[in-house]
Design a protein around this motif. Structure first.
Motif, mmCIF file in Angstrom:
data_model
loop_
_atom_site.group_PDB
_atom_site.id
_atom_site.type_symbol
_atom_site.label_atom_id
_atom_site.label_comp_id
_atom_site.label_asym_id
_atom_site.label_seq_id
_atom_site.Cartn_x
_atom_site.Cartn_y
_atom_site.Cartn_z
ATOM 1 N N UNK A 98 0.837 -1.208 0.000
ATOM 2 C CA UNK A 98 0.000 0.000 0.000
ATOM 3 C C UNK A 98 0.868 1.253 0.000
ATOM 4 N N UNK A 99 1.860 1.290 0.899
ATOM 5 C CA UNK A 99 2.742 2.458 0.971
ATOM 6 C C UNK A 99 3.504 2.642 -0.342
ATOM 7 N N UNK A 100 4.015 1.547 -0.895
ATOM 8 C CA UNK A 100 4.771 1.629 -2.149
ATOM 9 C C UNK A 100 3.867 2.060 -3.311
ATOM 10 N N UNK A 101 2.567 1.788 -3.191
ATOM 11 C CA UNK A 101 1.632 2.166 -4.262
ATOM 12 C C UNK A 101 1.585 3.687 -4.433
ATOM 13 N N UNK A 102 1.513 4.406 -3.300
ATOM 14 C CA UNK A 102 1.466 5.870 -3.388
ATOM 15 C C UNK A 102 2.764 6.440 -3.930
ATOM 16 N N UNK A 103 3.889 5.851 -3.505
ATOM 17 C CA UNK A 103 5.187 6.300 -4.016
ATOM 18 C C UNK A 103 5.272 6.039 -5.512
ATOM 19 N N UNK A 104 4.815 4.867 -5.934
ATOM 20 C CA UNK A 104 4.844 4.510 -7.364
ATOM 21 C C UNK A 104 4.045 5.528 -8.183
ATOM 22 N N UNK A 105 2.879 5.939 -7.649
ATOM 23 C CA UNK A 105 2.059 6.933 -8.356
ATOM 24 C C UNK A 105 2.804 8.265 -8.453
ATOM 25 N N UNK A 106 3.470 8.663 -7.373
ATOM 26 C CA UNK A 106 4.251 9.906 -7.405
ATOM 27 C C UNK A 106 5.391 9.809 -8.423
ATOM 28 N N UNK A 300 -7.807 -1.865 -5.987
ATOM 29 C CA UNK A 300 -7.581 -0.468 -5.607
ATOM 30 C C UNK A 300 -6.131 -0.142 -5.978
ATOM 31 N N UNK A 301 -5.916 0.720 -6.973
ATOM 32 C CA UNK A 301 -4.538 1.005 -7.404
ATOM 33 C C UNK A 301 -3.666 1.593 -6.306
ATOM 34 N N UNK A 302 -4.269 2.255 -5.319
ATOM 35 C CA UNK A 302 -3.473 2.819 -4.233
ATOM 36 C C UNK A 302 -3.228 1.805 -3.121
ATOM 37 N N UNK A 303 -3.747 0.597 -3.298
ATOM 38 C CA UNK A 303 -3.520 -0.497 -2.359
ATOM 39 C C UNK A 303 -2.658 -1.587 -2.984
ATOM 40 N N UNK A 304 -3.009 -1.982 -4.199
ATOM 41 C CA UNK A 304 -2.539 -3.256 -4.769
ATOM 42 C C UNK A 304 -1.148 -3.193 -5.366
#
Ligand SMILES: [Mg+2]
Length: 409
Positions: A98-106, A300-304
């Motif tokens: 989940x945490x890495x998902x937000x970083x990946x989006x950034x 959920x893209x911000x989870x998965x």
């Protein structure tokens, strides 16, 4: 062990960029929205968002150690490095993803800005100019994150007429797809643990579904969410009882761990079933998709695992002619990341919009027009995600002291 920290060394000067800092922020909306901002020595920043959950921003902050000095254009290698470094070198699932998902989006936001293209272009190009949203609605009392469904509150809020009234309002706003929670606190009576509903309970739910479907007519498709509540026999009976209403989908009818049970329900009914929001990475979707245990997949893209992982899940769904409708309870930051994803996925159908009750939701972005028009969001043509956070609005709703936190402060 594979060394995802061993990046390539040769790169053209214009793309020789380094990450210098990582900041996180928590915005208190109808959920906690976990934002991350990544800085570079090129003076360009990237914005991302992870799904809610305690201490997710702490994990994103810890990831600073593995990001500073790296080139942000290596998005997918860096995602793998972050999962590896924060999971004890073995885990592939859970909150670190989940945490890495937000970083990946950034990182995708950064990559688009550095290369001067919209993020959808980096995900393979676009199939559509706007992304359709379905509106998550609540009858009477909205689902309370703090108390969940432990407090019945006003029983009249769960009468079919209350659902029908909210449905009509959502359709009048321009949405052509809506969703309600079909589970209510009454499901815990007489027993809060076994997940079985009586025939009368199933009939009550059918009355809610009938009221909503009749209220919206042909103006909107209708889905219902069950939040993993029911036993196998109840899930089957409920799905079969709702067959005449031709739902868009029935979501999460049984607990999420057991694909065989999910498939049993799918085999027993013509009501389309949806699931996926609490699964991580492609491997947790493979059985669902290749065993045809689901009709609509809802990661959920911000989870998965972020946008690339979600695209990989969507591709496996496409291979099996299964549609892709991402779960989304984000601020406009995560939502716009999902818009770029939806634009780039052929089998995309609807993206969730879950902030009807938050009247300042799209004020979080600097913009001149409402973000949502007629139940749709236009795919941005600006570089990266094409969003700019309104720092003043964000600060007004920040959790704790100040807005941004950096480990290097
Ligand atoms: Mg759901």
């Amino acid at each position: 062990m594979r060394d995802y920290g061993a990046g390539p060394s040769r790169r053209a000067d214009a793309r020789d960029v380094r990450i210098t800092d990582v900041e996180t922020a928590v915005i208190e909306g109808n959920f906690d929205w976990n934002l991350v901002r990544i800085h570079t020595d090129a003076g360009v920043t990237g914005l991302g968002e992870s799904y809610r959950g305690g201490r997710v921003t702490d994990i994103m902050g810890y990831m600073t150690d593995f990001l500073v000095g790296e080139n942000p254009l290596d998005v997918e290698r860096l995602f793998r490095r972050l999962v590896q470094e924060t999971s004890g070198h073995g885990g592939t699932t859970g909150k670190v993803v989940t945490a890495a998902s937000g970083v990946e989006i950034a990182l995708w936001d950064l990559a688009g800005k550095l290369l001067d293209v919209p993020t959808y272009q980096l995900l393979g190009g676009k199939y559509r100019d706007e992304v359709r949203l379905y509106c998550d609605c609540h009858a009477g009392e909205a689902y309370a994150v703090d108390t969940g469904y432990t407090d019945y509150g006003d029983e009249a809020a769960y009468e079919p007429a209350a659902y029908a009234e909210t449905a009509t309002q959502a359709v009048e706003l321009g949405f052509d797809a809506i969703k309600f929670d079909l589970d209510t606190p009454a499901d815990n009576d007489p027993d809060p643990f076994n997940g079985r509903l009586s025939a009368a309970d199933v009939a009550e739910k059918e009355a809610i579904v009938e009221a909503v479907v009749e209220a919206v007519g042909d103006d909107a498709e209708v889905a219902f969410d069950c939040h993993w509540d029911y036993s196998l026999d109840t899930a089957k009976r409920l799905a079969r009882a709702l067959e005449p209403y031709e739902l868009l989908w029935l979501e999460d009818v049984v607990p999420p761990e057991n694909v065989d049970a999910q498939r049993e329900v799918a085999r027993s009914t013509s009501t389309p079933l949806a699931t996926g929001e609490n699964r991580f990475r492609v491997h947790e979707f493979s059985d669902l998709l290749y065993d045809f245990a689901v009709d609509v997949v809802t990661p959920d893209p911000t989870t998965c695992g972020g946008l690339a992982e979600s695209r990989a899940i969507a591709n496996r769904a496409e291979e099996n002619y299964i549609t892709f409708s991402p779960h989304n309870v984000c601020s406009p930051v995560g939502t716009m990341a999902c818009v770029h994803l939806g634009a780039s996925v052929p089998n995309f159908d609807y993206l969730e919009y879950h902030a009807l009750e938050v009247d300042w939701w799209d004020d979080l972005l600097v913009r001149s027009d409402p973000l949502i028009r007629d139940g749709r969001i236009a795919v941005p043509e600006r570089p990266g995600l094409g969003v700019e956070l309104d720092e003043d609005v964000a600060a007004d709703h920040a959790k704790g002291e100040g807005l941004w936190t950096s480990r290097t402060d």
